[in-house]
Design an enzyme around this catalytic site. Structure first.
Site, PDB file in Angstrom:
ATOM      1  N   SER A 100       0.804  -1.224   0.000  1.00  0.00           N
ATOM      2  CA  SER A 100       0.000   0.000   0.000  1.00  0.00           C
ATOM      3  C   SER A 100       0.836   1.274   0.000  1.00  0.00           C
ATOM      4  CB  SER A 100      -0.924   0.033   1.224  1.00  0.00           C
ATOM      5  OG  SER A 100      -1.900  -0.960   1.126  1.00  0.00           O
ATOM      6  N   ASP A 148       0.022   5.218   8.762  1.00  0.00           N
ATOM      7  CA  ASP A 148      -0.065   4.066   7.861  1.00  0.00           C
ATOM      8  C   ASP A 148       0.081   4.538   6.409  1.00  0.00           C
ATOM      9  OD1 ASP A 148      -0.309   1.379   7.249  1.00  0.00           O
ATOM     10  OD2 ASP A 148      -2.489   1.328   7.425  1.00  0.00           O
ATOM     11  N   GLU A 158      -9.883   7.529   3.419  1.00  0.00           N
ATOM     12  CA  GLU A 158      -9.566   6.104   3.243  1.00  0.00           C
ATOM     13  C   GLU A 158     -10.368   5.180   4.146  1.00  0.00           C
ATOM     14  OE1 GLU A 158      -6.095   4.558   5.074  1.00  0.00           O
ATOM     15  OE2 GLU A 158      -5.895   2.874   3.683  1.00  0.00           O
ATOM     16  N   ASP A 194      -5.979   0.934  -3.884  1.00  0.00           N
ATOM     17  CA  ASP A 194      -4.536   0.929  -4.113  1.00  0.00           C
ATOM     18  C   ASP A 194      -4.047  -0.409  -4.663  1.00  0.00           C
ATOM     19  OD1 ASP A 194      -5.282  -0.182  -1.715  1.00  0.00           O
ATOM     20  OD2 ASP A 194      -3.697   0.755  -0.538  1.00  0.00           O
ATOM     21  N   HIS A 196      -1.812  -9.383  -0.793  1.00  0.00           N
ATOM     22  CA  HIS A 196      -2.352  -8.589  -1.897  1.00  0.00           C
ATOM     23  C   HIS A 196      -2.323  -9.377  -3.212  1.00  0.00           C
ATOM     24  CE1 HIS A 196      -1.107  -4.642   0.358  1.00  0.00           C
ATOM     25  NE2 HIS A 196      -1.959  -5.378   1.028  1.00  0.00           N
TER      26      HIS A 196
END
Lengths: 663, 663
Positions: free
Chosen positions: B225, B284, B439, B489, B615
């Site tokens: 990310s 983050d 987000e 993302d 991911h």
């Protein structure tokens, strides 16, 4: 995998309480005891022909038991436009009152009932009003009155008129089972990045408009390919395994209420040419749903007859056969058990003036002026990867379309079939233009088998076909008149999550050690499929991988699996068969000991009677180029794809003066 | 899960042969022994500031060993516009020649080398030219000459000028890890179909324009990310764990060549207001990449300091802190080991005039005129499902943002934070407008944990926030001036493939029997989440499920898993932790015996040191509404999202007269 053929007593899925969304249902579209088909919330193109069925159910036993199992035969039904006065169905459509029908069917209320073999029995009284149409846009209310006081209503919407033809031609590509995830993976295999920038792209990547369509069926959230194709072609969703009809509960798969499809409309209204091309057998769901009207997709022979001769048991839009019909599935053409009434359908097509091609050489030589049938193998086409890279696998097949023993030789690809189809359709359609559906069928079929390389190879073949089609339409100077739509009928839950070092995986003995061959995030690296290897040539030109068998391969998978092994990397000896039965005749599937023997075991997440992966929920992408392209942006239902195409082709008419042009 | 923090000797991934796309690489962007950063194929906004680093590598051992490990310190570098005459970098940019730097790093050539602990050692000579910009659109060639005859070139493209502001405001929503598959599943849970037609829709479903963006990073096909956020915010892809920089091979995570981000550009050029809102901790990746310039996303404290005070070790675009900063992560604000230099960042922000809110009540009361900091918990926000349905789970947490023991009380949701952010930004931006990034972080975080219900709950919270944002912008009469973009993302390989009868699953003992609870195709049925159950009220209003815990639940999964159990259905006692170590201190993960004890075991497909899912590759959707919306149709790279937004905001300038407006 094809969903299983159901017994003649049709209805199998049903409910625990009447009014909700359960897994098991008496009849999916009928939560009450009175059923209107087409049911509530359905939409229609003005002038589109359809049948209306009413059913009254009397459950004899089970949680819904009612009226001692005696179905009300005195039910009545009305229709009203807007807030207007309701008229009886027969009066409104100027039809004679049809005969009452009765039958009985059974279903199970849940898995426990299924296991205990305690079915619920339902008696039915029904009437069907055949071949009607609504010409005036707006809202309609249909009401079924039954059991002296019960009412089931259906709200119907007739879409706006669309009388103007905005595109002369439509080419509709369907990547069966194709998702955005698969398109991304295919790009990774066939196109090279340099520091994060692709140096070449898929043809799909260059489409100006992208949309998403919802693939769920009318009564379940996971669809099969029959009813999803039907939704795309008719604007009406249906039930798993059904096409061109709203599935009723009767035992006859050919008496269900029908809806007119895009090619029936196009032929009737404009007399345009139309064709279907597929790498599946031609009686398979996606090609056959253009003309099929059946509760069961498995009535293959009859469906091919419908494609050629139209619906024969009831009066319906005339169908004189497609102008182009190219695919596999010689079983339904060779005289015998696979063909309708055992007849020779090569001969039946020839009688109607078709050229018949059984190989690529004949296909190229076929006249562009005649209707054209091309059947190039039995069953489905071997996949692109076997046709182009691991050709020795073809020799193992017994699929000669002429019925001779041995393998089909000189197969065309999707590209050759599609380009020839355009030549024929352009010639035959003339000023009236054409509609072509071209399907890459084995994206789906190989995803079912967890054979990701073969699925992605066929996706790349589709992309290459789209590229060549655009070029061809340019050469014919009809690109600007042609709407190209590319979409899918449903998805599979596939994605790539890293790379796998096959050398390391094969060097390890232990299953847990083998898994450590997978590289994620920073260890996924770059695609090695696009790296030329000295001495290795696949002769597949640009837009396909330079190397199908690199050391570092994609690590991919899906959430829905039978028991199987994973080793990643291509299977050179032919398509995968991940799971197998241990006991002969059993339908209990385990890891196939012959599949990926070097891999590690992954136990399944699916019911143990599933031998393969299954379809998934995801919205699928729509790509559009040409007239009306902007209509395809955003998110919509699969039926909207039909309405958008129908609007672009001017198929929504407010009078019946255009009816039966084809007769 | 966050990819693991790497050791200070940075480079770990590398190659088998120099010129290809391998999993293991010496330095991903540098297949040759000379490295240009930014490397070949990079693109720039006119006037966007960046640094240029050159490295010459001398591998001491391993397959690439060269020049006895002595790096050429006499390298030279040039840049040429178009076909023009190359100039030295210092001359072209009118800079002094920088000092030569040297260092050593190590990497492993493959898994076998890693296992054998035989690293390859590389000596490096390097120079970095800081804070330059290219103002003239077109092509540039940068050439590094080294080892008396070796050459590495980089082709750079400066995009066209974009000086006109077409949208006053931009709201950029990021659903972290959100794919089309998840959006489809969220719709199924929260919205009801009647006979195949949704009776209500997601806010996302109503966006007029859909596109797809490719999420891969600069040197690997699976991103994290940090670098994907950085690509979206700067138009420059980076390496896993890096943001706002091109990752070099040096040990210092703060000396890598930087690129200017959208908020730095926007502040410098137009003086607009900007803000970030997240349900993650503020340090983050997704929120912090707006301002962060670091090789390592794990330098949390320093990154918060960069957000407030800008880059402090080099001259760079001035950063006076966001106008709005709402999220979790009190650890970086409370004085102590988590904060930069142990300082109290509540105090640091307060010193610069920020209002500080530690709960929803304070947030609502905060002035719209002052800069606003809101830190509502330690770590990430508890998810929507626990904040709204299973609230008792909140009490178990020790996450009070004030540093007191106990749980955070009176938490705002993403919607409350976003709407307040708009109030503040609209007030503070005035005629110069604003940029807001909002987000939904735990779509990703809960997908990592295979907690599909919690992930989809947060996706629905995002959708509800988008709906409310459109309404809010309408009320403020700025909807027409505001471009709304929604994207992700990266993805996770999630999909729904059927339903599961939890009653049947729980009633069975054997793992194989439990799997038979899953219904596929016609047995998937309809969503029971939208069926009201007598006596059950979740008080969550429309656009969320009526019932989170029905008997028939979605059967979903992904291909990338650690060992775990599946039982489907929501975990009422808190987020899942699917895998666990058996031996203390080990990183070898097995089925967590405490997770879904009624479920069946699914052995993993990931390396056994992975505790969670990872991911995936898939392109992710982009939704656009407002000025410039049409630019977001079709398929493109993630960096193009930046260029499209920058173009709409008029951030591409051909002169440096707008520089440092913020100073």
């Amino acid at each position: 995998m094809l969903p299983k053929l159901r017994s003649a007593v049709v209805c199998l899925t049903a409910s625990l309480s009447i009014a909700s969304g359960q897994t098991f249902r008496r009849l999916g579209t009928c939560p009450e005891l009175g059923c209107v088909l087409p049911p509530d919330q359905q939409e229609f193109l003005p002038g589109q022909q359809f049948d209306i069925r009413f059913e009254v159910h009397a459950p004899k036993n089970g949680s819904e038991a009612f009226n001692n199992g005696v179905a009300d035969e005195k039910f009545t039904a009305t229709i009203a436009k807007g807030g207007g006065r309701p008229k009886s169905i027969a009066d409104f459509f100027k039809l004679k009152e049809p005969t009452l029908e009765t039958w009985t069917f059974s279903w199970h209320e849940d898995l426990f009932a299924q296991e205990a073999k305690t079915p619920s029995i339902v008696n039915v009284a029904s009437k069907i009003y055949r071949r009607v149409a609504l010409y005036e846009p707006g809202e309609y209310t249909v009401t079924l009155n039954y059991y002296s006081g019960k009412k089931t209503t259906a709200q119907w919407t007739v879409r706006p008129l669309a009388t103007k033809k905005k595109a002369k031609n439509v080419v509709f590509f369907i990547g069966d089972g194709m998702t955005t995830n698969m398109i991304t993976a295919a790009r990774l295999l066939a196109h090279k990045t340099v520091n994060g920038k692709y140096q070449s792209l898929l043809a799909l990547d260059k489409f100006p408009v992208v949309g998403h369509q919802m693939s769920h069926s009318i009564d379940t959230f996971i669809t099969d390919s029959a009813n999803s194709a039907s939704a795309l072609y008719s604007g009406h969703k249906s039930t798993v395994n059904a096409m061109g009809v709203y599935a009723d509960s009767s035992p006859d798969p050919f008496d269900d209420p029908k809806v007119e499809t895009i090619v029936e409309l196009l032929k009737r209204i404009w007399g345009s040419a139309w064709g279907a091309v597929s790498t599946a057998f031609l009686a398979d769901a996606t090609p056959i749903a253009l003309t099929g009207h059946s509760r069961s997709r498995y009535t293959y022979g009859a469906l091919i007859d419908q494609a050629l001769n139209g619906v024969s048991n009831y009066s319906w839009t005339k169908m004189d056969g497609p102008d182009v019909y190219f695919g596999g599935g010689a079983e339904q053409f060779l005289p015998g058990s696979g063909s309708y009434q055992g007849k020779d359908y090569y001969a039946e097509f020839a009688k109607k003036g078709y050229s018949i091609s059984l190989n690529n050489t004949a296909l190229s030589a076929a006249s562009n002026r005649d209707k054209a049938l091309g059947v190039f193998c039995r069953s489905n086409f071997p996949v692109w990867l076997d046709r182009n890279i691991f050709k020795e696998n073809l020799d193992k097949l017994n699929n000669d379309p002429s019925g001779a023993k041995g393998s089909a030789k000189d197969l065309p690809g999707l590209k050759e079939m599609t380009l020839k189809a355009i030549d024929v359709l352009h010639t035959r359609g003339g000023q009236q233009g054409f509609f072509l559906m071209s399907e890459a069928a084995s994206i789906d079929k190989q995803m079912h088998a967890l054979d990701y390389d073969r699925a992605l190879g066929d996706l790349l073949e589709l992309d290459d076909t789209i590229r060549a089609t655009i070029e061809k339409l340019k050469q014919l100077r009809i690109l600007d008149d042609t709407l190209i739509v590319v979409s899918a009928d449903h998805g599979h839950g596939f994605d790539v999550f890293g790379s796998a070092d096959t050398k390391y995986l094969n060097a390890k003995e232990d299953d847990r050690d083998k898994r450590n061959a997978v590289g994620v995030y920073e260890n996924s690296g770059l695609s090695q499929y696009v790296v030329a290897q000295p001495g290795v040539s696949y002769n597949t030109g640009p837009n396909f991988p330079l190397n199908w068998d690199p050391r570092y391969v994609i690590a991919a998978g899906m959430g829905a699996n039978p028991d199987h092994r994973e080793a990643y990397g291509v299977d050179k000896t032919g398509p995968r068969s991940p799971a197998a039965t241990i006991v002969n005749g059993s339908s209990d599937y385990y890891v196939n000991p012959k599949d990926k023997p070097n891999g590690f075991v992954v136990n399944g997440t699916l019911p143990t009677d599933q031998s393969q992966g299954v379809h998934s929920l995801t919205d699928v992408p729509v790509y559009a180029l040409g007239p009306c392209q902007d209509a395809f942006g955003g998110t919509y239902n699969n039926i909207d794809v039909f309405y958008k195409i129908a609007d672009c082709l001017g198929l929504g008419h407010g009078t019946n003066k255009t009816e039966d042009r084809g007769k």
